[in-house]
Design a protein around this motif. Structure first.
Motif, PDB file in Angstrom:
ATOM      1  N   UNK A   1     -72.048 -34.578 -62.780  1.00  0.00           N
ATOM      2  CA  UNK A   1     -72.402 -33.178 -63.074  1.00  0.00           C
ATOM      3  C   UNK A   1     -71.306 -32.597 -63.966  1.00  0.00           C
ATOM      4  N   UNK A   2     -71.518 -31.348 -64.386  1.00  0.00           N
ATOM      5  CA  UNK A   2     -70.574 -30.737 -65.326  1.00  0.00           C
ATOM      6  C   UNK A   2     -69.396 -30.067 -64.605  1.00  0.00           C
ATOM      7  N   UNK A   3     -68.360 -29.755 -65.382  1.00  0.00           N
ATOM      8  CA  UNK A   3     -67.095 -29.226 -64.856  1.00  0.00           C
ATOM      9  C   UNK A   3     -67.265 -28.082 -63.841  1.00  0.00           C
TER      10      UNK A   3
ATOM     11  N   UNK B   1     -73.696 -34.311 -70.087  1.00  0.00           N
ATOM     12  CA  UNK B   1     -74.581 -35.294 -70.725  1.00  0.00           C
ATOM     13  C   UNK B   1     -75.055 -34.841 -72.112  1.00  0.00           C
ATOM     14  N   UNK B   2     -74.715 -33.583 -72.469  1.00  0.00           N
ATOM     15  CA  UNK B   2     -75.220 -33.089 -73.752  1.00  0.00           C
ATOM     16  C   UNK B   2     -74.350 -33.516 -74.937  1.00  0.00           C
TER      17      UNK B   2
ATOM     18  N   UNK C   1     -70.981 -38.801 -72.576  1.00  0.00           N
ATOM     19  CA  UNK C   1     -71.608 -40.113 -72.408  1.00  0.00           C
ATOM     20  C   UNK C   1     -70.524 -41.201 -72.321  1.00  0.00           C
ATOM     21  N   UNK C   2     -69.520 -41.111 -73.218  1.00  0.00           N
ATOM     22  CA  UNK C   2     -68.441 -42.104 -73.199  1.00  0.00           C
ATOM     23  C   UNK C   2     -67.685 -42.064 -71.883  1.00  0.00           C
TER      24      UNK C   2
ATOM     25  N   UNK D   1     -81.820 -36.842 -63.871  1.00  0.00           N
ATOM     26  CA  UNK D   1     -82.296 -35.626 -63.196  1.00  0.00           C
ATOM     27  C   UNK D   1     -81.795 -34.334 -63.842  1.00  0.00           C
ATOM     28  N   UNK D   2     -80.589 -34.368 -64.437  1.00  0.00           N
ATOM     29  CA  UNK D   2     -79.996 -33.122 -64.971  1.00  0.00           C
ATOM     30  C   UNK D   2     -80.981 -32.435 -65.897  1.00  0.00           C
ATOM     31  N   UNK D   3     -81.143 -31.148 -65.712  1.00  0.00           N
ATOM     32  CA  UNK D   3     -82.078 -30.412 -66.571  1.00  0.00           C
ATOM     33  C   UNK D   3     -81.776 -28.925 -66.520  1.00  0.00           C
TER      34      UNK D   3
END
Ligand code: NAP
Length: 495
Positions: free
Chosen positions: A286-288, A310-311, A316-317, A336-338
């Protein structure tokens, strides 16, 4: 109803609201004993609360199951019937067939391995009515299906299951048979609407001939409480080679590693919990801003947290590096992230359009392809992508979201052929109205309508989506490819 009773019921309303376990206040109120006089007086509809799986060890089917088959004069049971009976017999349910039905008697004689009994007590209720329609060859022979369900549907218990097993129409050589198999979809969709008030479900499995040994996973799932919010749906089971693994049904994902994106809350969190329950080692992304929740969850599940967006390519790396550091390879990827960024098309700025398309669709593609290209996703792996019924039906103010979620379905269909070479399956799940933070943000009236306009008259829970993911992730689900499963209680949207 007296004035005193009305006052008492209203006084208790706030108490019920406070104690309500789910966000569906209406359902909690109308199901509460205190509210019953008011509910009866106003003739309010009462949606029966769905019964979901409570423990991993729960039996997939209990009670009494009635089995029927359209053997159409053939003495031998079909290959599908053998597989169905073998699955039913591995449950603790008592199995029955209709008394006085000669074809059934022939079938039972041929099925000596299974302890089926003749139906003697006409008053008993069934937890499942399972019908093998694979022998039907013409629309006229659909009468056998009618006969079976016409006689038994009134004996369906609450929270029960109707399952019809047919052939996939594209596998039929004769147009008449193809049409009969297609007709089963209409039968299931209407039946699901008629039995929804009992919190009962009706679903269809379409088999490719030769895929009978792959029937057990979807059949167990549909018979169980794990599929409480799945109704009016069709599952396609394809023939695949080399997939006769023996399965530990209690923990089918032992020794598997699963990556779940957007895992800190809502549906992603439920997916992570369910896959861990089934034995998987989980990698949660998930994000920060979600770091603290994500790390707490990862600790609780004995998994590993990856903070990445993921954007972008950097995210990704980071994901690839972290996955390789932790476990080299993975078996299951859940995209799932959206996000939603709603506005009507005329008022939608480029940022809203691009961010939704990027996170919901392009990132799915980037992650899946990077994991496949770098051979991090193992041969025989599973990819499950979360779409939405709004991707099927469209939604006012969501051109960006619906475009992205329709694109996910298209991606799954196209990638199926590519991934099949490595025996990796890819499927999509299209949730309907699920009670999460995302749907809590919808204005009250739209939210209330959203959760009622399905055959079960209630919203789904994140675990409904999670159980569907776990079913696709199961090693025994090798025949389930390129499906788009709607987890929506047969929502009217896009139906
Ligand atoms: P949610 O509660 O908003 O959770 C989505 C998660 O993804 C959040 O933790 C979110 O973080 C994270 N995320 C967003 N952008 C990300 C990025 N760039 N990189 C990594 N993680 C990111 O949503 P949900 O209701 O659980 O929905 C999960 C999935 O189901 C989504 O794909 C959604 O479209 C789909 N879905 C949901 C419903 C429903 O009724 N809830 C219906 C149909 C489909 P932030 O929130 O902090 O951005």
């Amino acid at each position: 109803m007296s004035k005193g009773q009305v006052r008492k019921a209203i006084q208790n309303f706030s108490k019920i609201q406070k104690n309500a376990s789910s966000a569906d206040v209406y359902q909690n109120v109308v199901n509460h004993p205190w509210a019953q006089p008011l509910v009866k007086a106003l003739n309010l509809p009462i949606p029966l609360q769905l019964k979901r799986q409570q423990q991993a060890s729960e039996e997939f089917l209990r009670g009494k199951a009635l089995f029927g088959s359209a053997t159409t004069g053939k003495k031998e049971e079909s290959a599908a019937a053998t597989a169905i009976l073998s699955t039913l017999a591995s449950s603790s349910a008592k199995l029955f067939f209709s008394k006085g039905d000669n074809k059934q008697q022939d079938l039972m004689n041929a099925s000596k391995a299974y302890p089926l009994r003749a139906l003697t007590d006409a008053t008993q209720k069934y937890s499942a009515l399972v019908y093998d329609a694979t022998s039907i060859t013409t629309p006229e022979e659909l009468t056998a299906l009618y006969d079976f369900y016409h006689a038994s549907i009134t004996k369906l218990a609450e929270h029960s299951r109707i399952i019809v097993i047919g052939l996939s129409p594209s596998s039929c050589k004769e147009p008449a048979q193809s049409s009969a198999m297609y007709a089963l979809e209409g039968f299931i969709r209407s039946t699901a609407k008629e039995i929804g008030g009992k919190a009962a479900t009706a679903n269809l499995i379409q088999l490719e001939p030769g895929a009978e040994h792959l029937l057990e996973s979807p059949l167990r799932y549909l018979l169980s409480r794990r599929s409480a919010f799945i109704t009016g749906q069709t599952f396609n089971v394809h023939k695949v080679s080399g997939s006769n693994e023996s399965i530990n049904w209690r923990q089918p994902l032992l020794d598997k590693t699963a990556l779940v994106t957007g895992a800190s809350r809502g549906i992603g969190k439920a997916i992570a919990e369910t896959l861990a329950r089934d034995g998987a080692k989980v990698i949660l992304l998930d994000i920060e801003p979600c770091k603290s929740d994500l790390e707490t969850l990862a600790r609780r599940l004995g998994g590993h947290a990856v903070i990445a967006d993921v954007s972008n390519k950097k995210g990704l790396n980071k994901l690839i590096k972290d996955v390789q550091k932790g476990s080299d390879t993975i078996d299951i990827v859940v995209n799932n992230a959206g996000i939603t960024r709603d506005k009507t098309l005329a008022r939608m700025d480029t940022k809203r359009w691009n961010s939704v398309l990027d996170i919901n669709l392009s990132a799915v593609q980037r992650i899946t392809e990077a994991l496949v290209d770098k051979k991090i996703l193992k041969v025989g792996g599973r990819v499950i992508c979360i779409s939405s019924i709004n991707g099927i039906a469209g939604c006012f103010g969501q051109t960006n979201y619906s475009t992205s979620k329709a694109g996910v379905i298209g991606y799954v269909e196209a990638m199926d052929k590519v991934l099949a070479r490595r025996r990796i399956t890819i499927n999509a799940i299209a949730p309907g109205f699920i009670e999460t933070q995302m749907t809590q943000a919808i204005p009250f009236l739209s939210r209330e309508i959203g959760r009622r306009i399905n055959s079960l008259s209630q919203g789904g829970q994140p675990e409904d989506v999670a159980e569907a993911v776990a079913m696709f992730a199961n090693p025994a689900s090798a025949g389930l490819r390129a499906n788009t499963l709607r987890v929506c209680g047969q929502n009217l949207v896009g139906a």
